[in-house]
Scaffold this motif. Structure first.
Motif, mmCIF file in Angstrom:
data_model
loop_
_atom_site.group_PDB
_atom_site.id
_atom_site.type_symbol
_atom_site.label_atom_id
_atom_site.label_comp_id
_atom_site.label_asym_id
_atom_site.label_seq_id
_atom_site.Cartn_x
_atom_site.Cartn_y
_atom_site.Cartn_z
ATOM 1 N N LEU A 20 0.835 -1.204 0.000
ATOM 2 C CA LEU A 20 0.000 0.000 0.000
ATOM 3 C C LEU A 20 0.869 1.253 0.000
ATOM 4 N N ALA A 21 1.947 1.226 0.774
ATOM 5 C CA ALA A 21 2.827 2.391 0.838
ATOM 6 C C ALA A 21 3.428 2.699 -0.525
ATOM 7 N N ARG A 22 3.841 1.661 -1.253
ATOM 8 C CA ARG A 22 4.417 1.868 -2.592
ATOM 9 C C ARG A 22 3.364 2.410 -3.550
ATOM 10 N N ILE A 23 2.151 1.893 -3.466
ATOM 11 C CA ILE A 23 1.077 2.349 -4.356
ATOM 12 C C ILE A 23 0.769 3.827 -4.095
ATOM 13 N N LEU A 24 0.661 4.199 -2.834
ATOM 14 C CA LEU A 24 0.384 5.592 -2.488
ATOM 15 C C LEU A 24 1.484 6.518 -2.989
ATOM 16 N N GLY A 42 -11.379 2.600 0.297
ATOM 17 C CA GLY A 42 -11.729 1.182 0.273
ATOM 18 C C GLY A 42 -10.922 0.403 -0.751
ATOM 19 N N LEU A 43 -10.719 0.991 -1.930
ATOM 20 C CA LEU A 43 -9.904 0.326 -2.953
ATOM 21 C C LEU A 43 -8.457 0.180 -2.487
ATOM 22 N N LEU A 44 -7.933 1.219 -1.861
ATOM 23 C CA LEU A 44 -6.540 1.161 -1.402
ATOM 24 C C LEU A 44 -6.341 0.078 -0.351
ATOM 25 N N MET A 45 -7.346 -0.148 0.475
ATOM 26 C CA MET A 45 -7.217 -1.151 1.535
ATOM 27 C C MET A 45 -7.258 -2.573 0.998
ATOM 28 N N LEU A 50 0.805 9.907 -0.950
ATOM 29 C CA LEU A 50 1.396 9.445 0.304
ATOM 30 C C LEU A 50 1.173 10.428 1.446
ATOM 31 N N ASN A 51 1.214 11.718 1.155
ATOM 32 C CA ASN A 51 1.118 12.711 2.213
ATOM 33 C C ASN A 51 -0.183 13.495 2.205
ATOM 34 N N THR A 52 -1.133 13.040 1.409
ATOM 35 C CA THR A 52 -2.449 13.657 1.456
ATOM 36 C C THR A 52 -3.208 13.087 2.653
ATOM 37 N N ASP A 53 -4.332 13.687 2.966
ATOM 38 C CA ASP A 53 -5.139 13.214 4.106
ATOM 39 C C ASP A 53 -5.574 11.769 3.900
ATOM 40 N N ILE A 54 -6.007 11.461 2.686
ATOM 41 C CA ILE A 54 -6.467 10.101 2.425
ATOM 42 C C ILE A 54 -5.308 9.108 2.517
ATOM 43 N N GLY A 55 -4.114 9.531 2.113
ATOM 44 C CA GLY A 55 -2.945 8.663 2.212
ATOM 45 C C GLY A 55 -2.564 8.386 3.644
ATOM 46 N N LYS A 56 -2.613 9.403 4.490
ATOM 47 C CA LYS A 56 -2.255 9.216 5.895
ATOM 48 C C LYS A 56 -3.252 8.305 6.608
#
Length: 845
Positions: free
Chosen positions: A184-188, A385-388, A194-200
């Motif tokens: 997930l970290a690599r995808i973000l 949800g998709l990221l998870m 990675l540093n947007t609210d949704i990423g955090k």
């Protein structure tokens, strides 16, 4: 090799194959040996094929933004019985059954040390600081997929399987419900989220999910290995708890003693390093012996080691070898076990499709419900949800243990591998298509130093790669005359390359308690840089405000983050360090080739002015009284928007009581040859053809702007004894160089315009042997090794906006195709705002 046939009383025959010790290494093909009949040459060939196949797939799938785990699993599937392994000759020669023992042993050894590194770099304190929203998202994102896994376990479980239904349910539920934090970290990072609210939120939820997955994994392994002995399950659980307590209360204090005995700045004793690396294997042995998987012991052992220099040393010793060589072997073995042909029948494939859709939908639905409860926008909840749904390492461990313990048969194992690959592969394309955050564009006109009013806030963004550039940048900021009437707001961006290590992202993006030791070298550098600028802020008398940030991004896209941040914060100028640094003997050597590409891209895309700082030191670090001179600054003025911007910066510095400013204007002599429209030279008096008249008109317009600005400067600084204005008449480039050399030893800093687009007779011939055309003719000259070794140079490019922001009298840049890779195509939009929607910057605590 000898084959013994044993016949028992019940007439069942068993073949026992004995390998002689000489079967490990070969005597050579010249003695008639086949290297593939021996375990070591065969293993080397297998490892080479796995690594090469994986790297090729990484290269192919990179444009699709697929994480590396996809390439590693697909590499194993291609080499396994599903593709190349269908050829019996290939399978028997390269991946024979007798080699599986060595291959999987090495793969699990690599996995052991990788999980040790994951535990070593993971900061569990982030869970204590995680908000209720991330906690709720993590739990809801696990419950629904787990229930879906339970429901489908009755369809996939077969009566012929020896494992009980309960154990099968647990394995399937865990496999479907977990989220792979590293993947997930690599995808973000690839999606610039990675540093947007949704990423955090996604990162925090994934970390909680990971910890829950480890608990469930340990429980599932305990049940799988002791399914028929309920009392043994209890003993395994108690033994695991005892092992964790021993690591926390015995191992950790001992390691802390070792760290305290090592003087600050000294390297850890090699003996302790070897002892800890041995402890990883001992931990793996102990947990394997008590009934849990060996990786659990390695993970816990890494988790209890305190962060600091010891952790950094261990990471540097192991990271590249383990992650780059041994870990792909583990994913590849998962692919080698996958036999797609085992999925038979339309009904089974239908079940596979339904499992993929429902398990993915379960995570999305669970996450979306919580997101809507916390009043997040619908598209953000859907994206979260998709990221998870990212799958990776832990799921592979679950599936491999399930396969080895015969919880999963070949068909179920193949189905789950395909589910993991497809669910992870679709994330990046879907998120890219769905999540397009609206950019909050704030129009503003003061994108340059020249347009910034003298009684308003002066916003600067400074970029730093290493602490080496910090002193000169601080002195440059001090010379920029910060006052309470015209304060300077400095955005300090520490540029850090995203290496693809998930742990590094975790370290950088977690807020740390003050006084806590840095986790790695990058964070130690950030702390050093931030402390230096904060100290500067404290001693600036209220005229400076510093906001430190860390930009974590691949070098190829780092300029986007710099430009987006500069636009968001409405800075007037971005200052970036030159890609070369000064050596002891006064020469200039390249540091990192990627730095040059970043500078070029920033010049081409920045929404404000840009300054490239050639750092040769800048003496003085404190504010001085008016009767003391701290810096001698020279502005070289040839004409054009970039030179006017350089003069504007120098003009601002001239108000500082400790700055002595010299403005040297270069004027063309009578014998100077003007350039024609085609680029050839002509005499000043030759104006016969119509094409030249257009050039003269444009040139006259620029000259008028230059004259007006110079007259204004002279009028405002006429009473300032610290400001000197001179005009030098030159006819060609050689005279220009001689004039500059005559004053180079008298100054600490030169400010010059980049002059891109201006074809001047005063610089004729200077670009013929240009090393760094991105600096312009004069900037390249002054940054070269044969120039004065004591003078720092700031090369300035002025931002010329488009539309309402543009100066009606200014002309956009018209670059020429110069030597090197920096051609005119790079400058098509060099002074227009970028249109990227996301940022990757992170305010430090």
């Amino acid at each position: 090799m000898a084959e013994i046939v044993v016949k028992e009383k019940n007439h069942v025959e068993e073949n026992i194959i004995c390998y002689a010790p000489t079967m490990i290494t070969t005597h050579g093909i010249w003695q008639g040996d086949n290297p593939l009949d021996y375990s070591l040459p065969l293993f080397i060939l297998q490892l080479t094929m796995v690594v090469v196949t994986t790297r090729i797939l990484v290269f192919i799938l990179k444009p699709l933004r697929q994480p590396r785990v996809i390439s590693e699993i697909l590499g194993g599937i291609i080499l396994g019985p599903s593709v190349l392994g269908r050829n019996k000759t290939f399978a028997f020669m390269v991946f024979p059954l007798r080699s599986v023992l060595v291959l999987e042993t090495m793969a699990n050894l690599g996995l052991l040390y990788f999980l040790f590194l994951v535990g070593l770099e993971m900061d569990l304190t982030v869970i204590r600081r995680t908000g209720k929203r991330a906690m709720a998202i993590a739990i809801s994102g696990m419950v629904l997929p787990f229930l879906i896994g339970v429901s489908f376990s009755f369809t996939l479980h077969k009566g012929t399987q020896v494992m009980k239904q309960g154990t099968f349910i647990l394995f399937l539920g865990v496999a479907l419900s977990i989220t792979a934090f590293p993947v997930l970290a690599r995808i973000l990072a690839e999606l610039k989220l990675l540093n947007t609210d949704i990423g955090k939120i996604a990162m925090s939820a994934a970390l909680i999910n990971d910890v829950c997955a480890w608990v469930l994994l340990a429980f599932a392994i305990t049940l799988a290995e002791n399914d028929t002995i309920p009392l043994a399950t209890l003993w395994v659980f108690l033994s695991s708890v005892a092992f964790v307590c021993f690591c926390v209360f015995v191992v950790r204090p001992l390691i802390e003693i070792v760290i305290r005995q090592t003087p600050e700045g000294e390297t850890i004793n090699e003996f302790y390093i070897y002892l800890i690396l041995t402890g990883v294997m001992i931990s793996g042995f102990v947990t394997d012996a008590i009934g849990t998987h060996s990786v659990f012991g390695a993970f816990v052992f890494g988790l209890v080691i305190p962060s600091g220099s010891l952790g950094l040393t261990l990471i540097e010793r192991l990271e590249d070898f383990v992650s780059g060589l041994l870990l792909p072997l583990f994913f590849a073995t998962s692919g080698l076990k996958t036999e797609i042909s085992a999925i038979k029948g339309v009904g089974t494939w239908s079940i596979l499709v339904v499992v993929i859709i429902l398990s993915c939908a379960g995570k999305v639905a669970g996450t979306l419900l919580v997101a809507l409860y916390y009043k997040m926008p619908f598209n953000e909840g859907l994206t979260l949800g998709l990221l998870m749904n990212a799958k990776g390492l832990i799921e592979m461990i679950v599936l491999n243990v399930g396969k080895d313990q015969k919880v999963l048969d070949s068909e179920s194992f193949a189905i789950m591998i395909v589910v993991a690959v497809i669910m992870t592969a679709i994330i990046s394309p879907l998120v890219t298509a769905i999540y397009k955050p609206a950019r909050k564009f704030i129009p503003y006109k003061r994108r340059t130093v020249q347009r910034t009013k003298p009684d308003s806030e002066f916003r600067i963004s400074v970029c730093v790669h290493t602490p080496r550039n910090v002193p000169t940048i601080i002195n440059l900021l001090e010379a920029s005359n910060p006052t309470k009437r015209s304060p300077i707001c400095v955005y300090v961006c520490h540029l850090v390359e995203l290496t693809g290590r998930a742990s590094a992202m975790l370290i950088v993006h977690n807020n740390r308690n003050s006084g806590r030791q840095a986790l790695n070298c990058t964070q130690a550098q950030s702390d050093h840089i931030i402390n230096a600028f904060e100290n500067f802020e404290q001693h600036a008398g209220g005229g400076v405000s510093v906001q430190p940030l860390t930009v974590i991004s691949p070098y190829s896209t780092m300029h986007e983050d710099i430009c987006n941040f500069a636009e968001d914060k409405r800075v007037a100028i971005v200052i970036i360090p030159f890609h070369k640094q000064q050596t002891v003997d006064g020469g200039m050597e390249s540091t990192n080739p990627a730095y040059r590409a970043i500078n070029q891209n920033v010049l081409a895309n920045a929404p404000c002015s840009v300054g490239i700082l050639v750092d040769r030191g800048l003496s003085g670090s404190t504010r001085l009284a008016a009767n003391q001179v701290s810096h001698h600054v020279a502005v070289l003025f040839f004409g054009g928007p970039d030179d006017r911007e350089a003069l504007a910066y120098g003009w601002r510095m001239s108000d500082h009581p400790g700055i002595s400013l010299t403005v040297m204007r270069f004027v063309a002599g009578d014998s100077a040859v003007e350039p024609s429209e085609s680029g050839s030279m002509r005499n000043n008096n030759n104006t016969k053809n119509s094409g030249v008249l257009t050039v003269v008109t444009d040139t006259d317009r620029e000259k008028q702007l230059d004259e007006d600005y110079l007259n204004q400067f002279q009028a405002r600084t006429a009473d300032n004894e610290m400001v000197a204005y001179t005009e030098v008449v030159v006819n060609h480039g050689e005279e220009t160089v001689a004039a500059i050399r005559s004053i180079d030893s008298m100054h600490d800093l030169f400010i010059v315009g980049r002059g891109q687009g201006n074809i001047s007779p005063l610089t004729a011939g200077l670009t013929d042997w240009s090393e760094c055309p991105e600096l312009g003719a004069i900037g390249d000259l002054m940054a070269s090794s044969d120039f004065a070794s004591t003078v720092s140079v700031l090369v300035v490019q002025q931002y010329v906006g488009i539309g309402d922001d543009a100066d009606p009298l200014s002309t956009p840049d018209t670059p020429t195709n110069q030597n090197g890779p920096f051609d005119s195509g790079n400058f098509a939009n060099r002074r227009t705002p970028t249109g990227r929607a996301s940022q990757a910057y992170h305010p430090q605590p």
